[in-house]
Design an enzyme around this catalytic site. Structure first.
Site, PDB file in Angstrom:
ATOM      1  N   GLY A 365      29.090 -27.212  26.832  1.00  0.00           N
ATOM      2  CA  GLY A 365      30.451 -27.158  27.346  1.00  0.00           C
ATOM      3  C   GLY A 365      30.891 -28.485  27.919  1.00  0.00           C
ATOM      4  O   GLY A 365      32.080 -28.816  27.935  1.00  0.00           O
ATOM      5  N   PHE A 366      29.940 -29.270  28.388  1.00  0.00           N
ATOM      6  CA  PHE A 366      30.217 -30.593  28.954  1.00  0.00           C
ATOM      7  C   PHE A 366      30.580 -31.589  27.855  1.00  0.00           C
ATOM      8  O   PHE A 366      31.460 -32.417  28.004  1.00  0.00           O
ATOM      9  CB  PHE A 366      28.959 -31.055  29.697  1.00  0.00           C
ATOM     10  CG  PHE A 366      29.059 -32.393  30.349  1.00  0.00           C
ATOM     11  CD1 PHE A 366      29.362 -32.496  31.686  1.00  0.00           C
ATOM     12  CD2 PHE A 366      28.823 -33.561  29.634  1.00  0.00           C
ATOM     13  CE1 PHE A 366      29.435 -33.735  32.294  1.00  0.00           C
ATOM     14  CE2 PHE A 366      28.901 -34.793  30.224  1.00  0.00           C
ATOM     15  CZ  PHE A 366      29.208 -34.879  31.575  1.00  0.00           C
ATOM     16  N   LYS A 383      24.109 -37.522  28.479  1.00  0.00           N
ATOM     17  CA  LYS A 383      25.226 -36.589  28.386  1.00  0.00           C
ATOM     18  C   LYS A 383      26.515 -37.391  28.273  1.00  0.00           C
ATOM     19  O   LYS A 383      26.795 -38.265  29.085  1.00  0.00           O
ATOM     20  CB  LYS A 383      25.304 -35.721  29.640  1.00  0.00           C
ATOM     21  CG  LYS A 383      24.499 -34.451  29.596  1.00  0.00           C
ATOM     22  CD  LYS A 383      24.878 -33.578  30.791  1.00  0.00           C
ATOM     23  CE  LYS A 383      24.160 -32.255  30.759  1.00  0.00           C
ATOM     24  NZ  LYS A 383      24.594 -31.400  31.878  1.00  0.00           N
ATOM     25  N   ASP A 480      24.040 -21.690  38.611  1.00  0.00           N
ATOM     26  CA  ASP A 480      23.927 -21.450  37.165  1.00  0.00           C
ATOM     27  C   ASP A 480      22.481 -21.576  36.699  1.00  0.00           C
ATOM     28  O   ASP A 480      22.190 -22.191  35.673  1.00  0.00           O
ATOM     29  CB  ASP A 480      24.826 -22.413  36.394  1.00  0.00           C
ATOM     30  CG  ASP A 480      25.088 -21.928  34.962  1.00  0.00           C
ATOM     31  OD1 ASP A 480      25.028 -20.701  34.737  1.00  0.00           O
ATOM     32  OD2 ASP A 480      25.345 -22.763  34.084  1.00  0.00           O
TER      33      ASP A 480
END
Length: 674
Positions: A365-366, A383, A480
């Site tokens: 999702g990032f 990332k 999470d």
């Protein structure tokens, strides 16, 4: 008075910025004037002589280019190697930096060449590429120690010679003297220096060099061959550069090499004096600018201190810093953690082959995640924030703020970040064994997880959460925790990752409320899913779910839709009530576990997933429970009902199989109790 003080501060600050910009402009201009490696040419080989590339050869080629790039940072400017043993798959590779260029800049030039050669010479079994500071070459046959004088490339200078015949003769005589120096007994195979041809011509500068695998005689033959090419290509020009895969000659009317001279060079006394004078002038200028900056800084600080002396007792708490609400869609540099090292974008681009698909680990999702390496060879996971993801901006800031301040063996380390040219990147330590989800929820991979490994993972996760909740500088709620956010290192030790949704509490704060419920189906505590309340007990619930998943080898998410017709939590609870809890244990484990130890772990897991948050233990209590065989545990109460979506999740697409399970996919759920 206050207004005048403020204006004075602003004025001083502007002068400060002006002086800084002048200093940076001067120093960077000076440094960059001879820093950036420039592409000169390439030789991709005769197409009729090229062999078709096998998959093995392509793999070895990528490996050898990577090796040459990393080796250039530690060697003395030259090295060669071969990768592969099969005749058809063996790749021979070599790099050689110019004699006046070593260390980091040599590595930068070689890395650039290694990245560029595959683009300029695609699908070639032999190729060579030249930059002004280095040469890189590979082939499917052994060319080491062999003289190679083709192909020849030449680059004439831009200035026309006034008396070309005379200049060429004098220049040729000087180059011959450099060739003699380079191939003398010291066998340096390179030499550089300057001379004055007389009259109004001004100084001339020259450099000769051969690759270090040649003998002195081979080098002399190669350089003389290149010198013979000068009248053909560059007779009417002041400067030139002529070379082949084995040697090069460069000649011009400006000092194109670095000032520090090699043993084979021959600088004139005038040059030494001029360089010394320039160095002194540069030092005086830099010291003057630095003194001015320091004085201005002191002045600005004094005015600021005087203006705010009445409020010096007001301190900004860590919790205030952590609770900043970011509404901007653009990341500002001043919101980043000053303790976190920054990594230059160019280094990340080189190590990921400019974010190529071959380096891609997965997509979350990032945004995408890539495998790369730092200059010292350390493997990293990078990332990359998707520019289309507004939610990702908040996650990016969260991870920079939180995880950079956290140091624990069971937390993944954030090594650096990059905010440059609209790129926002996080650099993590690379976990070679991917995620717990990758191993736990795959029929074949799960066989590697014996009970000893599983209990080690459970203990490691408990200690990591305890550190977050009680022992770190900040009191962190992860929010999470799930199997795909637990990464495994080389020794299969667990490390909690992905702090994009984490929140910090003050020491005396117990819970917080949010209207934006975000999490992953199957792991969210009921009070958080239905009321937006989160606390350390929310993480304890997620940990309990994860414990039961590790013991059973089954996902809580989707368990309802299996043949059991109920959630993993309710299924575990009912087995416990019947005294048949060992039926929960993964059948792959068979009789390799200790019955009492597994029963105790199931007991602790059920205590963690109790419906009422007050009934759940803290992580400090969980760690003690896991470590003690004699501690009496309370009876667990009914676990929470399954909390999930109104509609069953769609099956993943075929592309999903290529996504690394360690990449977090955030789920925003429409919550109803079942």
């Amino acid at each position: 008075m206050a207004r005048k003080s403020t204006l004075l501060i602003r004025s001083s600050f502007l002068w400060f910025l002006f002086m800084i910009s002048l200093f940076i402009t001067f120093t960077t201009t000076t440094a960059q004037s001879s820093s950036s490696p420039k592409y000169v040419g390439d030789g991709c080989g005769n197409s009729t002589e090229q062999s078709p590339l096998t998959s093995g050869y392509k793999t070895n080629l990528n490996n050898i280019l990577s090796w040459l790039s990393s080796d250039a940072a530690t060697s003395k400017g030259y090295n060669h190697t071969v990768i592969g043993t099969a005749t058809s798959d063996a790749v021979y590779g070599l790099y050689n930096c110019r004699g006046d260029v070593t260390g980091t800049f040599c590595q930068f030039c070689v890395s650039t060449a290694a990245s560029d050669i595959l683009r300029r010479c695609p699908n070639k079994s032999s190729a060579v590429i030249w930059y002004d500071y280095c040469i890189l070459r590979y082939s499917n046959h052994d060319f080491f120690d062999n003289l190679t004088m083709t192909p020849i490339w030449s680059t004439p200078g831009t200035k026309n010679a006034t008396n070309s015949t005379q200049e060429i003769q004098k220049g040729e005589t000087y180059i011959q003297s450099l060739i003699k120096n380079a191939t003398s007994e010291n066998n340096l195979l390179y030499a550089l220096g300057e001379f004055n041809p007389g009259g109004s011509l001004g100084k001339r500068y020259g450099l000769v060099q051969c690759t270090m695998d040649l003998t002195s005689e081979q080098c002399r033959k190669c350089l003389n061959g290149m010198l013979d090419q000068v009248p053909k290509c560059c007779a009417a020009k002041v400067g030139y550069q002529v070379g082949s895969p084995s040697c090069l000659i460069k000649y011009d009317d400006y000092m194109f090499y670095k000032i520090s001279m090699s043993p084979g060079s021959s600088p004139s006394p005038d040059s030494a004096k001029n360089n010394s004078s320039k160095t002194k002038t540069l030092i005086i200028l830099i010291v003057s600018v630095l003194v001015a900056i320091v004085l201005l800084s002191c002045g600005i600080y004094f005015l600021w201190w005087k203006n705010h002396s009445k409020n010096n007792d007001v301190l900004l708490s860590k919790s205030t810093l952590m609770s900043i609400h970011y509404t901007s869609q653009h990341l500002e540099d001043d919101s980043l953690n000053a303790d976190l090292p920054t990594v230059p974008l160019i280094c990340i681009q080189q190590s990921t082959d400019n974010f190529s698909d071959s380096c891609k680990l997965g997509e979350g999702g990032f945004g995408p995640v890539y495998k790369g390496s730092l200059q010292d060879g350390t493997e990293v996971a990078i990332k990359r924030l998707s520019q289309a993801s507004s939610q990702g901006i908040d996650e990016f800031k969260n991870e920079v703020i939180f995880i950079a301040k956290l140091q624990h063996r069971n937390l993944v380390r954030l090594l650096g970040c990059c905010v440059e040219k609209n790129e926002k990147l996080l650099v993590y330590e690379y976990m070679s064994n991917s995620s717990l989800a990758f191993h736990l929820f795959d029929e074949e991979q799960r066989k590697q997880l014996d009970w000893k490994l599983r209990i080690n993972i459970i203990n490691g996760l408990a200690k990591g959460l305890l550190y977050l909740h009680e022992d770190s500088r900040l009191r962190i709620i992860h929010r999470d925790l799930k199997a795909s956010n637990v990464l495994l290192d080389d020794c299969m030790n667990p490390k909690i990752s992905d702090f994009g949704m984490a929140r910090a509490f003050e020491n005396e704060q117990n819970q917080e409320n949010t209207t934006r419920v975000m999490g992953t189906y199957g792991y969210m505590a009921p009070e958080y899913a239905m009321e937006g309340l989160y606390s350390v007990k929310s993480d304890v619930f997620s940990f309990g779910v994860l414990m039961l998943e590790i013991i059973s080898g089954k996902k809580n998410n989707g368990f309802y839709f299996s043949e059991h017709g109920q959630s993993l939590l309710i299924y575990s609870w009912r087995l416990w009530c019947k005294g048949e809890c060992l039926k929960l244990v993964d059948s792959i484990l068979e009789n390799t576990y200790t019955r009492n130890e597994v029963t105790r772990c199931i007991h602790i897991g059920l205590l963690c997933v109790q419906e009422d948050a007050v009934d759940r233990p803290t992580m400090s209590t969980v760690v003690v429970m896991l470590a003690s065989e004699t501690m009496i545990l309370p009876n667990p109460k009914h676990p929470a009902f399954s909390v999930g979506r109104k509609i069953r999740e769609e099956e993943p697409t075929s592309n999903a199989s290529n996504v690394d399970p360690s990449i977090n996919n955030i789920t925003i759920s429409s919550i109803l109790p079942r």
